[in-house]
Design a protein around this motif. Structure first.
Motif, mmCIF file in Angstrom:
data_model
loop_
_atom_site.group_PDB
_atom_site.id
_atom_site.type_symbol
_atom_site.label_atom_id
_atom_site.label_comp_id
_atom_site.label_asym_id
_atom_site.label_seq_id
_atom_site.Cartn_x
_atom_site.Cartn_y
_atom_site.Cartn_z
ATOM 1 N N PHE A 76 124.566 -66.676 -35.746
ATOM 2 C CA PHE A 76 125.852 -66.935 -36.383
ATOM 3 C C PHE A 76 126.331 -65.639 -37.045
ATOM 4 C CE2 PHE A 76 128.133 -69.252 -40.055
ATOM 5 C CZ PHE A 76 129.348 -69.084 -39.421
ATOM 6 N N ILE A 77 127.289 -64.990 -36.402
ATOM 7 C CA ILE A 77 127.755 -63.702 -36.922
ATOM 8 C C ILE A 77 128.350 -63.860 -38.314
ATOM 9 C CG2 ILE A 77 129.264 -61.731 -36.447
ATOM 10 C CD1 ILE A 77 129.215 -62.579 -33.515
ATOM 11 N N GLY A 78 128.915 -65.022 -38.571
ATOM 12 C CA GLY A 78 129.549 -65.267 -39.864
ATOM 13 C C GLY A 78 128.589 -65.239 -41.026
ATOM 14 N N VAL A 108 136.194 -70.339 -36.147
ATOM 15 C CA VAL A 108 134.843 -70.001 -36.579
ATOM 16 C C VAL A 108 133.826 -70.168 -35.443
ATOM 17 C CG1 VAL A 108 134.116 -72.223 -37.516
ATOM 18 C CG2 VAL A 108 133.348 -70.125 -38.594
ATOM 19 N N SER A 109 134.150 -70.988 -34.447
ATOM 20 C CA SER A 109 133.180 -71.216 -33.378
ATOM 21 C C SER A 109 133.028 -69.983 -32.483
ATOM 22 C CB SER A 109 133.578 -72.433 -32.546
ATOM 23 O OG SER A 109 134.798 -72.174 -31.899
ATOM 24 N N ASP A 110 133.989 -69.044 -32.591
ATOM 25 C CA ASP A 110 133.852 -67.801 -31.841
ATOM 26 C C ASP A 110 132.662 -66.974 -32.322
ATOM 27 O OD1 ASP A 110 136.039 -68.241 -30.316
ATOM 28 O OD2 ASP A 110 137.418 -67.124 -31.607
ATOM 29 N N LEU A 111 132.202 -67.279 -33.508
ATOM 30 C CA LEU A 111 131.212 -66.411 -34.130
ATOM 31 C C LEU A 111 129.776 -66.803 -33.794
ATOM 32 C CD1 LEU A 111 132.913 -66.048 -37.625
ATOM 33 C CD2 LEU A 111 132.997 -64.471 -35.719
ATOM 34 N N TYR A 112 129.626 -67.745 -32.883
ATOM 35 C CA TYR A 112 128.271 -68.142 -32.501
ATOM 36 C C TYR A 112 127.871 -67.491 -31.188
ATOM 37 C CZ TYR A 112 128.043 -71.710 -36.108
ATOM 38 O OH TYR A 112 127.991 -72.354 -37.311
ATOM 39 N N GLU A 113 126.646 -67.052 -31.149
ATOM 40 C CA GLU A 113 126.107 -66.581 -29.886
ATOM 41 C C GLU A 113 124.779 -67.314 -29.688
ATOM 42 O OE1 GLU A 113 126.254 -62.358 -29.424
ATOM 43 O OE2 GLU A 113 124.799 -62.412 -27.795
ATOM 44 N N SER B 85 130.383 -62.051 -45.062
ATOM 45 C CA SER B 85 129.436 -63.061 -44.625
ATOM 46 C C SER B 85 129.292 -64.202 -45.610
ATOM 47 C CB SER B 85 128.077 -62.409 -44.418
ATOM 48 O OG SER B 85 128.164 -61.464 -43.403
ATOM 49 N N VAL B 88 132.366 -66.501 -45.086
ATOM 50 C CA VAL B 88 132.459 -67.154 -43.780
ATOM 51 C C VAL B 88 131.341 -68.164 -43.594
ATOM 52 C CG1 VAL B 88 132.462 -66.803 -41.300
ATOM 53 C CG2 VAL B 88 133.632 -65.186 -42.769
ATOM 54 N N GLY B 89 130.111 -67.734 -43.867
ATOM 55 C CA GLY B 89 129.001 -68.637 -43.560
ATOM 56 C C GLY B 89 128.061 -68.879 -44.719
ATOM 57 N N TYR B 122 138.782 -65.660 -40.215
ATOM 58 C CA TYR B 122 137.413 -65.338 -40.621
ATOM 59 C C TYR B 122 137.133 -63.880 -40.279
ATOM 60 C CZ TYR B 122 137.153 -70.428 -40.319
ATOM 61 O OH TYR B 122 137.386 -71.758 -40.462
ATOM 62 N N PRO B 124 133.846 -61.581 -40.423
ATOM 63 C CA PRO B 124 132.451 -61.360 -40.800
ATOM 64 C C PRO B 124 132.194 -59.888 -41.082
ATOM 65 C CG PRO B 124 132.653 -62.330 -38.589
ATOM 66 C CD PRO B 124 133.987 -61.806 -38.988
ATOM 67 N N ILE B 148 136.258 -61.184 -30.015
ATOM 68 C CA ILE B 148 135.007 -61.933 -30.081
ATOM 69 C C ILE B 148 135.233 -63.333 -29.529
ATOM 70 C CG2 ILE B 148 135.443 -62.776 -32.432
ATOM 71 C CD1 ILE B 148 132.088 -61.559 -31.905
ATOM 72 N N SER B 149 134.213 -63.844 -28.838
ATOM 73 C CA SER B 149 134.276 -65.229 -28.388
ATOM 74 C C SER B 149 132.868 -65.759 -28.363
ATOM 75 C CB SER B 149 134.893 -65.295 -26.993
ATOM 76 O OG SER B 149 134.081 -64.566 -26.111
ATOM 77 N N SER B 150 132.741 -67.071 -28.420
ATOM 78 C CA SER B 150 131.395 -67.627 -28.460
ATOM 79 C C SER B 150 130.717 -67.388 -27.125
ATOM 80 C CB SER B 150 131.448 -69.108 -28.781
ATOM 81 O OG SER B 150 131.940 -69.807 -27.675
ATOM 82 N N LYS B 151 129.439 -67.069 -27.200
ATOM 83 C CA LYS B 151 128.717 -66.754 -25.972
ATOM 84 C C LYS B 151 127.508 -67.673 -25.861
ATOM 85 C CE LYS B 151 129.759 -61.839 -25.971
ATOM 86 N NZ LYS B 151 129.761 -61.386 -27.362
ATOM 87 N N VAL B 152 127.302 -68.206 -24.674
ATOM 88 C CA VAL B 152 126.072 -68.937 -24.409
ATOM 89 C C VAL B 152 125.373 -68.211 -23.268
ATOM 90 C CG1 VAL B 152 125.066 -71.124 -23.710
ATOM 91 C CG2 VAL B 152 127.107 -71.103 -25.143
#
Lengths: 173, 161, 548, 295
Positions: A76-78, A108-113, B85, B88-89, B122, B124, B148-152
């Protein structure tokens, strides 16, 4: 100059000129090559051992067992503090640091890898344990019998205990 | 967001218990090397004048009521920008006893109290470096693309079976 | 320096008190006294021996010996000694005599122990200081039985309910006020434009990481936690924590690492002081000065990033050494940039002090007399501006400070100008220190080879941060600290504001508040980490269990 | 005919231009700060944006809003009246009317913050009063001397004047009152940001704040425009050239004031009025001496 010394500020301003960096219109930034930015995972190298998760001070890295035979390494980059301790501890060099700071987003979901790992299956009880990649890593690194690493820690322990019992009784198979 | 709101974003700095690093970077963005004013960004002294709230810190219990007041006092359309940080989290304190753990929890509380926030951004970083703030301003104004985008990613197994 | 006659003297004092114990390790003296003798000893130490009061620490030692404990930490700066005075407190009825009437500096830390541990102090008024007003009564976060992530249900109350006044004669400075940049709340009682009294309601930044360590933070992770106590002087906290642990565990840090630590500490001091000078100019309406100071500061930030990898919260410090080395190329660049900074800054400061309004408003405002400064044990530039000659770098040298020479500026006027000048001079001193250190940088490793931290050892370390001395007190545990107490410099300086603000013009109040360079996030943190083990009682041998 | 066109252009410009000049001032300040600064139209963007924002009414602020509207209307009327009366004499006493209107305007201006129940607002208001008691009061005194010396009460009569030292000294004092009235550092103690959090305008938001800022810019324009006309009237005797020259002088003055404001720090409420009083009294005394010596 004496009392009017404060006018010298105009000279200072003149000498300094306009120092403003044109970023984001031009790639002029003060980012040095030593800057610690976002980290990146190499999914071909990651074995899902969790060393980075243990080292991470803010819990930005987490291991989540999905229960369907997969183990997720969630970044979680956040929450990341960009200390790069994970890079220090990674046994396979799967984590690399980048100079990337352009992380702003409106979602905020962009910040997950996420790195998805398949869990290994125990040859004895069929339970899930560790990850297949970690198993492969151990086999590569240490010449050890497949049959030993094929079992989950519980079965391994039980096997050892059974072996000890048998030995104490002096009975060999 | 209207065209003129994008041209002139007045920000109010809302420290909700951060360590100061992000806060001084916010000040830094106004100084000559980065100069956020060239994008029409101005730091104002009262939430009544603000369009955007720059929120830093994980929202401590002590600051929570004051944070809600400040958000309520901001005229709409209001933008909430979570910086750093912690914000955001929840950062390193995401589960301690005297914080609520960042902007996502705050948004839940705001929703309960029916205080609407029109846009949330947001950023970070620990601390967010000034260029990151400039980038975020660019993103709000539509000058830059979201990168940035979520990556799986799927771990690749070497052996089969 | 021959330390033994002084030690003998202290030993004599302690023996004269009666039933007590005296031990000595390195530069730290450990004393255990009966609670009823505490006040007597405190008076002798604080007023006769001329020690400063650093802080006091409440510890829940019930899992170890069935008692609460209170440690008062005194500092004898002239002889370079830390003096730790310990008392045991009955766990059923935790009452201990207060020493605030003798040592005014102990006011806040006693309240903190009351808030977080439920230790009661007899002979003083007790009220809630650290925890928010909504916090449930009878829950003490630092006690073992409270889980680290206990969260009371969120209840939002309005200002009236907690007794914030809305009287016309009160000027609320904060919690969100443009001069502060941090959520803190001062109530200035005014008559016309004159301040007659001040009330402080702080601790908005109390993030309480108290029991964090129970679940996650390990020894090395705490370095990063310590760094985030404060974003401006975080490295000082990190180093101070590392020094305390290294002292407790007797770890030898390689010389090169010591030098790198000192270099980065001084870089941090330069950036912090420049930041302060800029903010002071801004508070006085001189925005041009603010902009140019920060323009110069940008070079320092660049140096910091070059040396550590981050503009702030450097993240290079670990117990036993540092993570990032300095090569020749960086060395050259740093010296080059610092020379530019020095040259530009000299010119700018000359110009700044010639701005008529600036000079008029700095001179003679916010005066803190020497006697009051001594009474409150103020630290850092605030103390040096009031004629107290104290600097941990010189008095109790740490890292590589014993290897170099530098001057400690002291002014006796005690006004805002004095504090301004102290900081300006310190910037130039710091630049010279960095140059000296880079010149003499020895070769070698940057990390100690083996790091083993035994359990239940005690360590006290002090570091001269830009705002004054940081004090970290540590009791080691298994894999993580058992108790970690931080005393930030602003903690000692805020009570001095009451003296400084009284009878001042309201217009000068923001400047005066800014003049101690308050760092509320430092002050409010109360970062304490405890070992996760539950109630394993250790036999109390003869009432004396000493760590270290 | 040409006079009508010029006067309409000047009237429109004197309402639109001050906000652009504010943008110019920000740009100049930015240059002295060694940075790029906002676009020149930035202040207009700000005001247009504010008109699109939600209106949050401060508590018990009906008086304030009404007074603000009154302030805006009077301010616009004042600037129109000044421009028109330079070219077409409206009454024999145009200058006196303008002084009277300005004083009314100042009274409204200082009473707005006092009607808002906010500590900072009230403090800002009372500081503005302290300053007004010296600055605007002395403005009347200076204008009184001006009329006494010259005997002129309308712009038309300015043509009879020729430059003398005592008049120039008086006009210098007038320019200083203009500087102080424009609320610039070191005399922006009423809205001193770090102390009072924008002081008198702390509770305004949205369109009301936009109107307030617009009025404030016009006010800044007026306090420079009026002394400039009186000053240039000593040298230029045709109304059209006078008004155009006055306009250009105002722009130059605006830039000079911007530079001065950028290199000074903020004064204090107990220092500023006394310093100002000293300066004004010295200048007035000098002009009286000059008047009797006929220089």
């Amino acid at each position: 100059m004496g009392k009017l010394g404060f006018i010298k500020i105009l000279v200072i301003a003149g000498e300094a000129g306009r120092v403003t960096r044109r970023y984001p219109f031009k790639p002029e930034t003060l980012v040095s090559e030593d800057f610690r930015g976002r980290i990146e995972f190499d999914e071909t190298k990651c074995i899902g051992c969790g060393a980075c998760v243990n080292a991470c001070p803010p819990n930005a890295l987490e291991l989540v067992d999905k229960g369907d035979g997969t183990l997720l390494l969630k970044y979680f980059i956040g929450r990341c503090i960009f200390c790069w301790r994970c890079i220090d501890v990674c046994p396979t060099g799967a984590i690399t640091g980048t100079r990337d700071f352009e992380l702003a987003t409106n979602d905020v979901s962009d910040l997950y890898e996420v790195v998805v790992h398949e869990r290994a299956e125990c040859s004895e009880c069929g339970g899930k344990y560790s990850t297949i990649r970690q198993k492969e890593y151990v086999v590569e690194a240490v010449p050890i019998t497949e049959s030993y690493i094929d079992k989950c820690p519980d079965c391994r322990k039980n096997k050892l205990l059974r072996a000890l019992e048998r030995r104490r009784g002096g009975v060999y198979e | 967001m209207s065209k003129f709101l994008k041209k002139s974003i007045w920000v109010f700095h809302l420290n909700t218990g951060s360590c100061n690093a992000c806060d001084i970077e916010i000040l830094d963005v106004l100084t000559p090397y980065f100069d956020a004013e060239r994008f029409g960004v101005k730091l104002v002294a009262s939430p009544r004048h603000a369009d955007a709230l720059l929120m830093t810190g994980p929202v401590t219990l002590e600051a929570l009521p004051k944070v809600i007041n400040a958000i309520e006092a901001t005229p709409r359309p209001r933008i909430l920008i979570a910086m750093g940080s912690c914000s955001v989290g929840g950062g390193i304190w995401h589960d301690t006893y005297s914080t609520i753990g960042g902007v996502r929890e705050l948004l839940k509380i705001l929703k309960e109290r029916e205080i609407e926030v029109d846009h949330v951004y947001y950023i970070p970083g620990c601390p967010i470096r000034p260029e990151a703030i400039i980038y975020a301003i660019g993103l709000i104004k539509g000058l830059v693309e979201k990168k940035i985008s979520s990556k799986v990613k799927k771990a690749v197994r070497r052996t089969s079976g | 320096m021959d330390i033994s006659p002084i030690l003998k003297n202290y030993k004599k004092i302690v023996e004269s008190i009666g039933k007590s114990s005296f031990t000595h390790v390195g530069d730290t003296i450990y004393i255990i006294v009966e609670p009823n003798k505490l006040r007597e000893l405190a008076e002798i130490l604080y007023w006769k021996m001329n020690c400063y009061h650093r802080t006091c620490v409440g510890v829940d030692e019930r899992p170890l010996n069935g008692h609460f404990a209170l440690y008062h930490i005194f500092g004898d700066d002239t002889n370079g000694l830390h003096i730790v005075v310990k008392v045991y407190i009955d766990p059923e009825d935790p009452v201990v005599p207060s020493i605030t009437d003798i040592v005014p500096a102990a006011d806040w830390c006693e309240l903190e122990a009351y808030d977080l541990l439920g230790i009661k102090f007899s002979g003083r008024k007790l009220y809630r200081l650290v925890l928010p007003p909504t916090w449930p009564h009878g829950v003490y976060p630092l006690r073992k039985e409270t889980p680290y992530n206990y969260r009371p249900s969120v209840k939002i109350i309005s200002g009236e309910e907690i007794g914030e006044s809305h009287d016309k004669a009160v000027v609320p400075v904060g919690p969100y006020h443009p001069a502060l940049h941090e959520p803190e709340y001062f109530e200035l009682y005014v008559e016309g434009e004159r301040v007659v009294d001040v009330k402080y309601r702080g601790f908005h930044v109390h993030r309480g990481i108290e029991k964090l360590g129970e679940s996650r933070t390990t020894y090395q992770q705490v370095n990063f936690l310590a760094e985030r106590i404060c974003g401006i002087c975080g490295f000082e906290h990190s180093v101070c924590y590392a020094l305390a642990v290294e002292k407790a565990a007797k770890i030898d840090v390689p010389e090169r690492a010591q030098y790198i630590r000192s270099i980065v500490l001084e870089i941090e001091r330069i950036h912090s002081h420049l930041l302060w000078i800029g903010v002071a100019a801004h508070v006085l309406g001189y925005d041009t000065g603010f902009m140019h100071i920060w323009r110069i500061r940008e070079l320092v930030m660049y140096i910091a990033e070059k040396l550590t990898g981050s503009r702030k919260t450097y993240g290079i410090n670990l117990i036993g050494g540092v993570r990032k080395d300095i090569n020749e190329e960086k060395k050259k660049e740093v010296i080059e940039k610092l020379e530019i900074v020095e040259k530009d800054l000299k010119k700018l400061i000359d110009t700044m002090v010639s701005v008529p309004e600036l000079k008029k408003r700095l001179t003679g405002t916010g005066i803190l007399p020497k006697s009051e400064a001594r009474k409150l044990s103020v630290v850092g530039p605030t103390a040096r501006g009031s004629g107290l000659d104290r600097d941990i770098r010189r008095d109790l040298p740490y890292a590589a400070y014993s290897e170099i020479s530098f001057k400690v500026p002291v002014y006796s006027e005690g006004d805002n100008l004095a504090r301004f000048l102290v900081r300006v001079e310190e910037v130039f001193e710091s630049i010279s220190i960095v140059k000296q250190l880079l010149d003499q940088l020895p070769r070698g490793d940057i990390m100690a080879e083996s790091i083993e931290i035994p359990e239940r050892k005690m360590g006290v370390a002090a570091v001269e941060a830009p705002r004054g001395e940081d004090v970290h007190f540590i009791i080691t545990g298994r894999g993580k600290p058992y108790r970690w107490k931080v005393r930030a410099p602003t903690y000692n300086n805020i009570p001095a504001l009451k003296v400084m603000l009284r009878d001042q013009a309201l217009a000068d109040a923001p400047l005066t508040i800014a003049s101690i360079d308050p760092c509320f996030s430092c002050t409010d943190r109360i970062v304490v980490i405890k070992d996760g083990r539950r109630y394993k009682l250790i036999p109390n041998k003869g009432g004396v269990v000493l760590y270290g | 005919m040409i006079e009508h066109i010029v006067v309409s252009i000047i009237v429109v410009l004197s309402i639109i231009f001050p906000t652009i000049l504010d943008g110019v001032e920000r740009k100049i300040k930015a240059r002295i700060h060694s940075r790029i600064g906002p676009p020149i139209l930035q202040s207009w963007y700000d005001i247009i944006k504010l008109f699109g924002k939600e209106q949050v009414m401060p508590r018990n602020s009906l008086h304030a809003v009404m007074l603000l509207i009154l302030l805006t209307i009077t301010q616009v009327f004042l600037i129109v009246y000044t421009s028109v009366s330079i070219i077409f004499q409206i009454t024999q006493f145009d200058i006196v009317v303008i002084i009277a209107l300005f004083i009314i305007l100042q009274t409204i201006f200082i009473s707005i913050p006092l009607t808002i129940p906010n500590t900072f607002s009230v403090l800002g208001g009372s500081r503005e009063i302290a300053l007004t008691l010296v600055n605007e009061a002395l403005f009347i005194v200076i204008m009184g001397f001006f009329i006494y010396y010259t005997g002129i009460t309308s712009f038309k009569q300015l043509t009879q004047l020729s430059p003398t030292v005592y008049l120039l000294i008086l006009l210098l004092a007038l320019f200083i009152t203009g500087y102080v009235s424009s609320g610039r550092i070191p005399f922006d103690i009423a809205e001193a940001e770090p102390e009072l959090a924008s002081g008198l305008m702390i509770e305004f938001s949205g369109p009301i704040l936009g109107v307030f800022l617009l009025t404030f810019h016009i006010r800044r324009f007026f306090v420079k425009f009026f002394p400039s006309i009186l000053f240039l009237g000593l040298f230029i005797h045709t109304p059209i050239s006078l008004i155009i020259a006055g306009f250009i002088t105002t722009i130059i003055l605006w830039i000079i004031y911007a530079v001065i404001a950028a290199i000074l720090g903020r004064s204090r409420v107990d220092l500023a009025p006394i310093t100002l009083l000293k300066i004004y009294l010295v200048l007035i005394a000098l002009s009286i001496i000059g008047y009797y010596l006929k220089v």
